[in-house]
Design a protein around this motif. Structure first.
Motif, mmCIF file in Angstrom:
data_model
loop_
_atom_site.group_PDB
_atom_site.id
_atom_site.type_symbol
_atom_site.label_atom_id
_atom_site.label_comp_id
_atom_site.label_asym_id
_atom_site.label_seq_id
_atom_site.Cartn_x
_atom_site.Cartn_y
_atom_site.Cartn_z
ATOM 1 N N UNK A 183 0.828 -1.197 0.000
ATOM 2 C CA UNK A 183 0.000 0.000 0.000
ATOM 3 C C UNK A 183 0.862 1.247 0.000
ATOM 4 N N UNK A 184 0.607 2.151 -0.944
ATOM 5 C CA UNK A 184 1.324 3.431 -1.037
ATOM 6 C C UNK A 184 0.305 4.553 -0.904
ATOM 7 N N UNK A 185 0.704 5.634 -0.265
ATOM 8 C CA UNK A 185 -0.267 6.677 0.063
ATOM 9 C C UNK A 185 0.379 8.049 0.018
ATOM 10 N N UNK A 186 -0.357 8.985 -0.523
ATOM 11 C CA UNK A 186 0.025 10.397 -0.488
ATOM 12 C C UNK A 186 -1.118 11.201 0.131
ATOM 13 N N UNK A 211 4.041 7.850 1.945
ATOM 14 C CA UNK A 211 4.502 6.711 2.728
ATOM 15 C C UNK A 211 4.063 5.418 2.086
ATOM 16 N N UNK A 212 4.547 4.310 2.620
ATOM 17 C CA UNK A 212 4.201 2.989 2.095
ATOM 18 C C UNK A 212 4.341 1.953 3.195
ATOM 19 N N UNK A 213 3.556 0.891 3.070
ATOM 20 C CA UNK A 213 3.662 -0.233 4.000
ATOM 21 C C UNK A 213 3.026 -1.463 3.373
ATOM 22 N N UNK A 214 3.466 -2.619 3.815
ATOM 23 C CA UNK A 214 2.842 -3.853 3.382
ATOM 24 C C UNK A 214 1.533 -4.058 4.145
ATOM 25 N N UNK A 223 8.224 11.531 3.283
ATOM 26 C CA UNK A 223 7.941 10.604 4.380
ATOM 27 C C UNK A 223 8.736 10.988 5.618
ATOM 28 N N UNK A 224 9.637 11.980 5.450
ATOM 29 C CA UNK A 224 10.452 12.502 6.547
ATOM 30 C C UNK A 224 11.258 11.382 7.215
ATOM 31 N N UNK A 225 11.782 10.506 6.347
ATOM 32 C CA UNK A 225 12.541 9.351 6.811
ATOM 33 C C UNK A 225 13.973 9.748 7.161
ATOM 34 N N UNK A 226 14.462 9.196 8.260
ATOM 35 C CA UNK A 226 15.837 9.445 8.659
ATOM 36 C C UNK A 226 16.394 8.219 9.364
ATOM 37 N N UNK A 227 17.604 7.807 8.963
ATOM 38 C CA UNK A 227 18.320 6.733 9.645
ATOM 39 C C UNK A 227 19.740 7.201 9.945
ATOM 40 N N UNK A 228 20.188 6.954 11.144
ATOM 41 C CA UNK A 228 21.579 7.202 11.491
ATOM 42 C C UNK A 228 22.450 6.286 10.628
ATOM 43 N N UNK A 229 23.333 6.888 9.814
ATOM 44 C CA UNK A 229 24.105 6.084 8.873
ATOM 45 C C UNK A 229 25.197 5.264 9.541
ATOM 46 N N UNK A 288 14.710 -4.530 12.739
ATOM 47 C CA UNK A 288 14.452 -3.168 13.205
ATOM 48 C C UNK A 288 15.771 -2.401 13.361
ATOM 49 N N UNK A 289 15.832 -1.166 12.862
ATOM 50 C CA UNK A 289 17.017 -0.344 13.123
ATOM 51 C C UNK A 289 16.970 0.202 14.540
ATOM 52 N N UNK A 290 17.941 1.031 14.891
ATOM 53 C CA UNK A 290 17.923 1.582 16.245
ATOM 54 C C UNK A 290 16.715 2.497 16.423
ATOM 55 N N UNK A 291 16.293 2.647 17.648
ATOM 56 C CA UNK A 291 15.050 3.327 17.960
ATOM 57 C C UNK A 291 14.978 4.754 17.454
ATOM 58 N N UNK A 292 13.788 5.123 16.968
ATOM 59 C CA UNK A 292 13.551 6.472 16.480
ATOM 60 C C UNK A 292 13.833 6.648 15.013
ATOM 61 N N UNK A 293 14.538 5.690 14.404
ATOM 62 C CA UNK A 293 14.875 5.808 12.985
ATOM 63 C C UNK A 293 13.707 5.350 12.116
ATOM 64 N N UNK A 294 13.725 5.817 10.863
ATOM 65 C CA UNK A 294 12.670 5.447 9.928
ATOM 66 C C UNK A 294 11.821 6.646 9.567
ATOM 67 N N UNK A 295 10.616 6.393 9.051
ATOM 68 C CA UNK A 295 9.751 7.509 8.670
ATOM 69 C C UNK A 295 9.249 8.272 9.885
ATOM 70 N N UNK A 296 8.840 9.499 9.646
ATOM 71 C CA UNK A 296 8.198 10.316 10.681
ATOM 72 C C UNK A 296 6.914 10.889 10.079
ATOM 73 N N UNK A 297 5.932 10.000 9.966
ATOM 74 C CA UNK A 297 4.680 10.387 9.328
ATOM 75 C C UNK A 297 3.923 11.384 10.201
#
Length: 549
Positions: free
Chosen positions: A213-216, A299-302, A458-464, A537-546
């Motif tokens: 599912x993808x959504x705008x 954003x998107x999700x299964x 999607x305001x996505x952010x991951x600590x590299x 799962x990455x470290x906490x807080x990372x990923x999209x910020x919908x």
């Protein structure tokens, strides 16, 4: 390797995931016994940051949990006022009448909502009752007891180097132990996958099926906005290439949710779900609605689509699976949030009864029975054949056969029994030699957008400087097998541009994983033909910020 020492905290119930299922469980536990120690751990930066859903909410779950939700100011204020279904062709649309549809398809009494905002509100209710909620706390491991039961999770581990070794600012996290552990991670959660495999919870059940599912979110011309309107379409642009369809929901503030779902059992590896979504917005009916508007979020999700026959056993020693971790979406209704809430409520009631009887760490069989044979199971059993009939016979035939089956199921029987799904979505992928590449129009930057531009919304952010949360079981498979046999489908099925095959003159093709782009949809974990990609799962807080998906 040195054993990591962690402090441990003890709770009555540990809940992983602050979605509608996990929060419902927490609230119900406190309703039953205000003295229970309940904690909810959420990997998003805040509650709601990782919540993405359509969503038209059937309030039956919330009615059962918090009957006075209106008086409490729940952000559920846009009732559905009209329902429209269309079959699309490339240049036109045919309205499908609603009167032949079974009553369960009627959206009367439902609401257009942001489930992210609903979950934020539910979290406030839970905290007022004394539930501890910790956002930004990824649960990276399960903790097992002496008898092989799940007794807790590891949460809050930060500061690993890209190679997995502890960095200078490494924090080992904590073990949070519970007399029962509830996993409400959503679709294809990493811990849920582990317990399903360890305890063989899918034995005797059909494989789980999925959609992407993808959504705008769009702000549109006020003159075109019709608050409370719900529109669903089928047909173009997917045609015979894949099952799926779209939704357009008019909420308040001149905003519309524009969404597109592609069933992941498609065969043609050249199919590009994201670009099908972008092409859909150029249909005359949709383009006219969006003209002069602006996209404000993506954003998107299964989506779990297997339904009744694909539900794994939902209880295991020491805990339970909740909501989409089980797969409780009613596919023809495109609704699962009500069942997620009901599952959380049922799990809480089973755990409370067990704790009151002095039990802990055992298997809550009462929950399994309630889930399969109570309101959730009854809701899903009526529609169990719609998805497999669609997969076997195509859209047109399934509209007739699926509709007939839903009608007879309202009377208590089915002409088809229970139809099997058969293959997994990964196994359904065909070899590239059988298909012709699909030529997709270039996004125009007005109605349609390239993936990386949209991912920014999607305001996505991951600590590299952390280990990639997307890993390969065998690093040779993407270039050595998936590229020659399947034309490298990961470069297309990912809606965030995480995967690419880089070709440089005079050098072998490289497979690159841009994990920083990941919106946590988990499509790669589902659709990879070799089942070679593992999402963790990455470290906490990372990923999209919908903001308000």
């Amino acid at each position: 390797m040195t054993q990591i020492e962690r402090e441990a905290m003890e709770y009555d119930v540990v809940i992983v995931g602050a979605g509608p299922a996990g929060l419902s469980a927490a609230i119900r536990l406190k309703q039953l016994d205000a003295d229970l120690n309940v904690v909810v751990l959420e990997k998003g930066s805040e509650v709601g940051a990782h919540i993405l859903s359509g969503a038209v909410l059937d309030p039956v779950g919330l009615d059962a949990l918090i009957p006075d939700w209106k008086d409490r100011g729940a952000p559920i204020t846009v009732p559905v006022r009209e329902d429209k279904f269309y079959m699309l062709g490339e240049a036109g649309a045919m309205r499908i009448p609603t009167f032949p549809m079974p009553p369960l398809m009627n959206n009367h009494g439902n609401y257009i909502v942001s489930m992210g905002n609903v979950c934020r509100w539910m979290a406030e209710q839970a905290e007022e009752m004394g539930v501890e909620i910790f956002p930004g706390m990824s649960c990276s491991e399960l903790v097992y007891g002496e008898n092989g039961e799940v007794k807790g999770v590891v949460a809050g581990e930060f500061g690993k180097n890209p190679d997995g070794t502890p960095g200078d600012s490494y924090e080992p996290g904590m073990e949070l132990h519970g007399k029962y552990v509830m996993l409400g991670e959503g679709v294809r959660g990493s811990l849920s996958k582990q317990v399903i495999e360890k305890y063989d919870l899918s034995m005797g059940r059909e494989p789980q099926k999925y959609g992407l599912g993808m959504k705008e979110i769009w702000e549109i011309d006020p003159e075109k906005h019709r608050e409370g309107r719900v529109v669903h379409t089928m047909g173009w642009p997917l045609g015979k290439n894949a099952g799926g369809g779209s939704f357009i929901y008019h909420l308040d503030n001149n905003q519309v949710y524009v969404g597109f779902v592609v069933h992941l059992n498609y065969e043609n590896p050249y199919l590009f779900p994201y670009m099908e979504f972008q092409r859909f917005k150029h249909h005359p009916m949709v383009a006219e609605l969006l003209k002069g508007g602006k996209r404000v979020a993506y954003g998107a999700r299964a989506i779990s689509e297997g339904g009744y026959q694909s539900m794994p056993k939902a209880c295991f020693p020491g805990g339970v699976l909740l909501g989409c971790s089980v797969g409780l979406v009613n596919v023809p209704r495109i609704k699962g949030n009500h069942n997620a809430m009901l599952s959380g409520k049922a799990a809480a009631e089973a755990a409370h009864a067990a704790l009151a009887a002095g039990r802990f760490g055992d298997t809550l069989k009462e929950y399994e029975g309630e889930l399969r044979y109570g309101p959730v199971g009854q809701d899903l059993k009526k529609v169990r054949n719609v998805k497999p009939l669609w997969s076997k016979y195509g859209l047109t035939a399934s509209l007739t056969l699926g509709g007939l089956d839903m009608w007879t199921n309202t009377l208590g029987f089915s002409l088809f029994g229970t139809v099997k799904h058969g293959k997994t979505d990964a196994e359904a992928t065909g070899k590239a030699a059988r298909f012709t590449p699909i030529d997709y129009p270039k996004p125009d930057g007005v109605l349609s957008f390239d993936r990386l531009t949209n991912v920014a919304y999607s305001f996505t952010n991951h600590e590299e400087a952390q280990p990639a949360h997307l890993t390969l079981k065998d690093a040779s498979i993407p270039v050595g097998r998936n590229l020659p046999d399947y034309a490298g489908p990961s470069a297309r099925y990912c809606p965030a541009g995480v995967y690419e095959f880089v070709r440089e003159e005079g050098k072998p093709t490289r497979f690159v994983i841009n994990f920083q782009n990941c919106v946590h949809c988990k499509t790669c974990d589902i659709k990879d033909p070799a089942q070679n990609i593992v999402w963790t799962t990455p470290q906490g807080g990372d990923g999209p910020n919908y903001p308000n998906m």
